[in-house]
Design an enzyme around this catalytic site. Structure first.
Site, PDB file in Angstrom:
ATOM      1  N   TRP A 147       0.768  -1.166  -0.160  1.00 22.97           N
ATOM      2  CA  TRP A 147      -0.270  -0.061  -0.180  1.00 22.97           C
ATOM      3  C   TRP A 147       0.951   1.247   0.136  1.00 22.97           C
ATOM      4  CZ3 TRP A 147       2.144   2.004   4.165  1.00 22.97           C
ATOM      5  CH2 TRP A 147       2.524   0.921   5.263  1.00 22.97           C
ATOM      6  N   LYS A 171      -3.058  -9.263  -7.155  1.00 22.46           N
ATOM      7  CA  LYS A 171      -3.701  -8.734  -5.432  1.00 22.46           C
ATOM      8  C   LYS A 171      -3.080  -7.673  -5.143  1.00 22.46           C
ATOM      9  CE  LYS A 171      -3.878  -8.302  -2.665  1.00 22.46           C
ATOM     10  NZ  LYS A 171      -4.329  -7.972  -1.758  1.00 22.46           N
ATOM     11  N   SER A 225       5.734  -7.579   4.294  1.00 22.89           N
ATOM     12  CA  SER A 225       6.241  -7.379   4.990  1.00 22.89           C
ATOM     13  C   SER A 225       7.101  -9.115   4.346  1.00 22.89           C
ATOM     14  CB  SER A 225       5.144  -8.324   6.272  1.00 22.89           C
ATOM     15  OG  SER A 225       4.825  -8.860   6.046  1.00 22.89           O
ATOM     16  N   VAL A 228       4.751 -12.195   5.591  1.00 23.16           N
ATOM     17  CA  VAL A 228       4.153 -13.066   4.629  1.00 23.16           C
ATOM     18  C   VAL A 228       5.260 -13.250   3.872  1.00 23.16           C
ATOM     19  CG1 VAL A 228       2.828 -11.668   2.790  1.00 23.16           C
ATOM     20  CG2 VAL A 228       1.871 -11.240   4.836  1.00 23.16           C
ATOM     21  N   GLU A 246      10.367  -8.571  -2.223  1.00 26.02           N
ATOM     22  CA  GLU A 246      11.233  -7.702  -1.693  1.00 26.02           C
ATOM     23  C   GLU A 246      10.800  -7.271  -0.829  1.00 26.02           C
ATOM     24  OE1 GLU A 246      11.620  -4.091  -0.452  1.00 26.02           O
ATOM     25  OE2 GLU A 246      10.275  -3.387  -1.961  1.00 26.02           O
ATOM     26  N   LEU A 247      11.431  -7.026   0.871  1.00 26.16           N
ATOM     27  CA  LEU A 247      10.685  -7.337   1.812  1.00 26.16           C
ATOM     28  C   LEU A 247      11.048  -6.276   3.210  1.00 26.16           C
ATOM     29  CD1 LEU A 247      11.309 -10.926   2.926  1.00 26.16           C
ATOM     30  CD2 LEU A 247       9.662  -9.951   1.741  1.00 26.16           C
ATOM     31  N   GLY A 248      11.658  -5.683   2.643  1.00 27.99           N
ATOM     32  CA  GLY A 248      11.531  -4.723   3.621  1.00 27.99           C
ATOM     33  C   GLY A 248      13.245  -3.941   3.503  1.00 27.99           C
ATOM     34  N   CYS A 280      10.521   1.393   1.629  1.00 27.28           N
ATOM     35  CA  CYS A 280      11.701   0.164   2.267  1.00 27.28           C
ATOM     36  C   CYS A 280      12.623   0.291   2.450  1.00 27.28           C
ATOM     37  CB  CYS A 280      10.750  -1.349   1.287  1.00 27.28           C
ATOM     38  SG  CYS A 280      10.883  -0.510  -0.737  1.00 27.28           S
ATOM     39  N   GLU A 379      12.952  -3.357  11.802  1.00 28.08           N
ATOM     40  CA  GLU A 379      11.601  -1.981  10.458  1.00 28.08           C
ATOM     41  C   GLU A 379      10.354  -1.197  11.138  1.00 28.08           C
ATOM     42  OE1 GLU A 379       9.914  -3.318   6.900  1.00 28.08           O
ATOM     43  OE2 GLU A 379      11.532  -1.874   6.405  1.00 28.08           O
TER      44      GLU A 379
END
Ligand code: NAD
Length: 477
Positions: A147, A171, A225, A228, A246-248, A280, A379
């Site tokens: 988001w 999605k 995240s 997830v 891609e997770l931050g 991120c 984070e």
């Protein structure tokens, strides 16, 4: 409610349920989106496969590129409308939203232009053989985006996938996807054939989980995240489907004692307050060499105190946090750090007149953060900067690489050899020297090391991620 695009038709979810869309500036519901579930995902995946077997699969790379360039132009032609939608949905300042929309158009220009420039190889082999290695699409690709930059994330994930001839099922986040819905409409208008790009709005644990576990997908990309990310990787692994994650991050800004302070301070402040820190690649750790720690951090504090937070129309430095869950999380981080005795050096200002019901958080600079404190390692995903000092280059490297993340590093020094040494030793997917791009432009390969994820987006490397190779061996002897 007809926010699902399946096989070229806008439809409501099969179950007919809706999700409220909330304005983060006042917590009021202003619209609804369809709550897609597994049965909608089934239809979308089937439509994507149908497109590959039909009109979409027959287009040449040049024809795909032409549609994409038209798509990019349509985004620019409708930029103000898109920016207003994005600003309302996420709360970000209107100028930032406008920049985001130009960035989305760039993805379609860049990858539209590249679509017919991805070449294969020929390989010298035994006498009497022709060997070629051709790039082919994965097939049906699944895309789950967050988001924080809904429109930009749409461009980042969809443009290279389409350029390579995949058929996509997207999605977006249930927390912000209004600009994505409008962008998908523009893609249709630009001439994307039915089924080439399908959209299913809905919750992550429903539509998202169904998509990543679907046996009909051939590839997945996910941004969000780490928790997830693990679920996505487990779900895709069950079907041997490759994925990009891609997770931050917890990206360091490393400031040596020969820094040009006038140049560094505004960039460092912007790198954590931009998008209310919900980036991120935000520069969320400020590591300063001990000899200049007091002076440099003092200057950052003075700049931090001037940061203003408001609504999109006020157009200050940052807006609210995107939703209540994140607001509670970010506020909790700040409260916990204060309670544990970490000193607050400066806080930005909430503009007069913002709603008390909105998810506004004052940007906060913490000083002398202990190296093992949660604030130094985890984070926050909010406008919170943690300052700490280091002694020398060796200590800076150790501290910079000390988190479980590895997305971006910023190095601030006028010493050229030190710039090169530091860049070489950073465990991160991007390194910025005397600048900071928070992800940078579409041209720059982007992605993480360690728990920041794997695989790369942006740049030409994304075209490789979004395709695979086929080796063709022909005997003519
Ligand atoms: P999230 O990971 O829950 O959501 C991201 C996307 O994944 C959304 O589209 C969501 O619907 C989807 N999703 C959720 N559960 C899923 C599942 N089981 N299977 C498939 N898809 C699923 O992130 P969030 O709750 O929105 O934010 C939580 C934290 O994630 C933030 O505080 C931040 O640390 C991190 N985050 C990182 C980024 C990034 O750019 N790397 C972006 C957003 C959030």
């Amino acid at each position: 409610m007809q926010t699902l695009l399946i096989n070229g038709k806008w439809v409501a979810p099969v179950a007919g349920e809706a999700i409220d869309v909330i304005n983060p500036c006042n917590a009021e519901v202003y619209d609804t989106i369809g709550r897609g579930r597994a049965e909608d995902i089934d239809l979308a995946v089937a439509a994507a496969q149908g497109a590959l077997d039909g009109a979409w699969g027959k287009l040449t790379a040049a024809e795909r590129g032409r549609i994409m360039l038209k798509f990019g132009q349509k985004i620019l032609d409708n930029a103000e409308e898109l920016a207003q939608i994005e600003a309302l949905d996420t709360g970000k300042p209107i100028t930032v939203a406008r920049n985001d929309i130009v960035a989305v158009a760039r993805y379609f220009e860049y990858y539209g232009g590249a679509a017919d420039k991805v070449h294969g190889q020929t390989i010298p082999y035994m006498n009497g053989y022709n060997v070629s290695v051709v790039r082919v699409p994965h097939g049906v690709t699944a895309h789950i985006i967050p988001w924080n930059y809904p429109a930009q994330m749409f461009g980042r994930t969809i443009a290279p996938a389409i350029a390579m001839g995949n058929a996509c099922v997207l999605k977006p986040s249930e927390d912000a996807c209004m600009s994505v819905i409008r962008l998908v409409q523009l893609g249709q208008e630009a001439g994307l054939p039915a089924g080439a790009l399908n959209l299913v709005t809905g919750y992550g644990h429903e539509a998202g989980a169904a998509l990543t576990a679907h046996t009909g997908i051939n590839f997945a990309t996910f941004t969000g995240s780490p928790e997830v990310g693990v679920m996505v990787q487990e779900a895709t692994a069950r079907n041997h489907v490759p994925c990009v994650l891609e997770l931050g991050g917890k990206s360091p800004q490393i400031v040596f004692d020969d820094v040009d302070m006038d140049k560094a301070v505004p960039v460092i402040v912007k790198a954590i307050t931009q998008n209310a820190g919900q980036t991120c690649s935000a520069g969320s750790r400020l590591l300063v060499q001990e000899g200049i720690y007091e002076e440099f951090v003092g200057r950052v504090a003075a700049a931090f105190a001037k940061v203003k937070v408001g609504t999109p129309e006020m157009d200050f430095d940052c807006g609210p946090i995107v939703n209540r869950k994140q607001f509670v999380r970010v506020s909790g981080f700040i409260a916990e750090a204060v309670a544990s005795g970490v000193p607050v050096l400066a806080q930005g200002q909430l503009a007069e007149g913002v709603s008390a019901d909105g998810y506004f958080v004052a940007p906060t600079l913490f000083g002398a953060v202990p190296r093992d404190h949660k604030l130094a390692c985890k984070e926050v995903f909010g406008p919170v900067l943690s300052a700490m000092s280091f002694t020398d280059e060796e200590d800076a490297v150790r501290l910079a690489n000390a988190t479980e993340y590895g997305l971006v590093s910023g190095i601030w020094t006028e010493n050229g050899s030190r710039q090169s040494r530091m860049a070489q030793r950073m465990i991160s997917g991007q390194v910025f020297i005397n600048c900071y791009g928070a992800g940078g432009g579409v041209e720059l390969p982007f992605g993480g090391m360690k728990k920041s994820g794997h695989g790369r987006e942006k740049g030409f490397v994304a075209l490789e991620e979004m395709s695979t190779t086929k080796t063709v061996v022909q005997y003519f002897g």
